[in-house]
Design an enzyme around this catalytic site. Structure first.
Site, PDB file in Angstrom:
ATOM      1  CB  SER A  89      -6.002   1.475  -2.439  1.00 34.60           C
ATOM      2  OG  SER A  89      -5.502   0.148  -2.336  1.00 34.60           O
ATOM      3  CG  ASP A 205       2.843  -3.668   5.484  1.00 37.85           C
ATOM      4  OD1 ASP A 205       2.081  -2.819   4.995  1.00 37.85           O
ATOM      5  OD2 ASP A 205       3.444  -3.489   6.549  1.00 37.85           O
ATOM      6  CG  HIS A 342      -8.034  -1.660  -5.545  1.00 34.66           C
ATOM      7  ND1 HIS A 342      -7.058  -1.449  -6.504  1.00 34.66           N
ATOM      8  CD2 HIS A 342      -7.438  -1.428  -4.349  1.00 34.66           C
ATOM      9  CE1 HIS A 342      -5.933  -1.084  -5.916  1.00 34.66           C
ATOM     10  NE2 HIS A 342      -6.135  -1.072  -4.604  1.00 34.66           N
TER      11      HIS A 342
END
Length: 427
Positions: A89, A205, A342
């Site tokens: 993303s 992850d 983000h």
């Protein structure tokens, strides 16, 4: 029109919701806590006005090589014909120019730091828009927006084939998609054109580590990264691959405000956000984060992925990066989207500048960003070495002078970069 994109996203959250998509489930869970008023509240400070313009960027030498280079060590910015990107993303640029929380599922690929092709450099600083100053005919820059989970055409994505929510085990699949796309694309010469690929992968992850420590282990991270790079090396000629070092993620816990928006941060990265401060779980995750960085360096600080017409280069500018802060020490929230996780366009532009600068600094002399609080100054390719640095220190040098004394040259370029960043050299 922004309202139309938001309407599509809202539709997908209700009757059009994508079943089985973990990202959408996390997003739905997060916005359940919003009031109707909060869902539609606008944050203009997080968006970029269309009238905004950056000052122009000019370098003494912006010309291509006299002929197409045959060696990966002599590729100038203007020699790059094709640009591509893989990742998650952060590369799809999800929510990067959203005005409300409902706009977060919109992927603003056209302003993504590594490949966005919106307008020109003066409209948005991206790696692609910088290279377009050197080669206006660059192929692959992302021209448009997409909505996560909806099928998108290459006319919208360009060669930005990143997928929101993907983990490193998805990288070989993205890589295969890219190779097949490049082979079949009529607008490029697969054998002759020099291609620049940027990959940033691994932070999901870490966000998911506590859910399955075996699947999201550092060994698997390195395994899937290696598989992907070997595919590229064996199948794609004339390619330079930027592997961007992952962020130290612990400080993202500070990116919070007393608003419902930051509840999405908990949904998207629960393994990082939920543990108590100084808890064993948090300490373990911080160690895992450091181990990811260390093992990636061990993999790429070698000549394993270095050939005459192919190179993989670790670009480490994010290794120690601290979030941007206001003079009072608090996080500057204008760099972060409504989910407090983000980056907005403002953040993407700093990533683009850091990556560009690293490309023209040798291994051992690549500048690290300690904080995004101070804007990064762009450097020009050094006149003594106007090529993208690709030779690892571990490779035996075939070049006289500059590369045979790589360590001392690294110090010289580090000094030049520092002087440029401080405004002491008018490049």
């Amino acid at each position: 029109m922004e309202w139309l994109w938001i309407a599509v996203a809202t539709c997908m959250l209700t009757s059009c919701s994508v079943k089985g998509n973990d990202w959408w489930w996390e997003y739905e869970e997060g916005i359940r806590h919003y009031s109707k008023e909060a869902l539609h509240k606008e944050f203009p400070e997080k968006t970029r006005p269309v009238t905004f313009k950056h000052p122009p960027f000019q370098c003494p030498d912006m010309s291509p090589s006299p002929s197409i280079p045959s060696s990966v060590e002599f590729v100038k910015a203007a020699d790059i014909k094709v640009i591509a990107a893989l990742g998650d993303s952060l590369t799809t640029a999800i929510g990067a120019n959203a005005t409300t929380v409902l706009g977060i599922p919109i992927e603003y690929r056209h302003v993504s730091w590594s490949i966005g092709g919106y307008g020109s450099f003066q409209d948005a600083i991206t790696l692609a828009n910088i290279i377009k100053l050197f080669n206006p005919n660059l192929v692959g820059a992302a021209p448009g927006k997409t909505v996560h989970g909806m099928q998108a055409h290459i006319s919208e994505t360009g060669f930005n084939l990143a997928v929101t929510g993907h983990n490193t085990f998805n990288l070989p699949g993205q890589t295969r998609h890219l190779i097949d796309t490049l082979r079949g694309y009529e607008g490029l010469n697969f054998e002759q054109d020099w291609k620049l690929l940027t990959i940033l992968m691994g932070m999901n992850d870490i966000c998911d580590y506590c859910k399955d420590k075996a699947l999201f282990s550092v060994d698997n991270f390195i395994h899937y990264m290696t598989v992907s790079l070997e595919m590229l090396m064996n199948e794609v000629p004339r390619m330079i691959v930027n592997i961007v070092q992952i962020l130290p993620m612990q400080t993202l816990r500070e990116v919070q405000k007393p608003t419902p928006g930051c509840l999405l941060q908990r949904s998207f990265c629960s393994c990082l956000i939920e543990p108590e401060a100084k808890s064993p779980e948090l300490r373990e995750l911080v160690e895992v984060n450091l181990e990811f960085q260390k093992r990636l360096e061990e993999l790429l600080h070698s000549d394993r992925f270095f050939r005459d017409n192919f190179a993989v280069v670790l670009q480490p500018f994010l290794k120690h990066a601290d979030p941007p802060r206001l003079p009072n020490g608090k996080i500057d929230m204008t760099f972060f989207t409504h989910d407090c996780f983000h980056f907005t366009i403002k953040g993407h532009e700093e990533l683009a500048k850091g990556l560009w600068n690293n490309m023209f600094q040798p291994e051992g002399g690549k500048l690290m960003v300690n904080s995004f609080s101070d804007p990064i100054g762009l450097i020009c390719p050094p006149t003594e070495h106007p090529y993208i640095f690709t030779r690892p220190l571990s490779a035996k040098s075939g070049q006289p002078q500059l590369q045979s004394n790589a360590q001392s040259q690294a110090a010289v370029y580090l000094l030049i970069s520092l002087l440029v960043g401080l405004g002491c050299l008018g490049l």
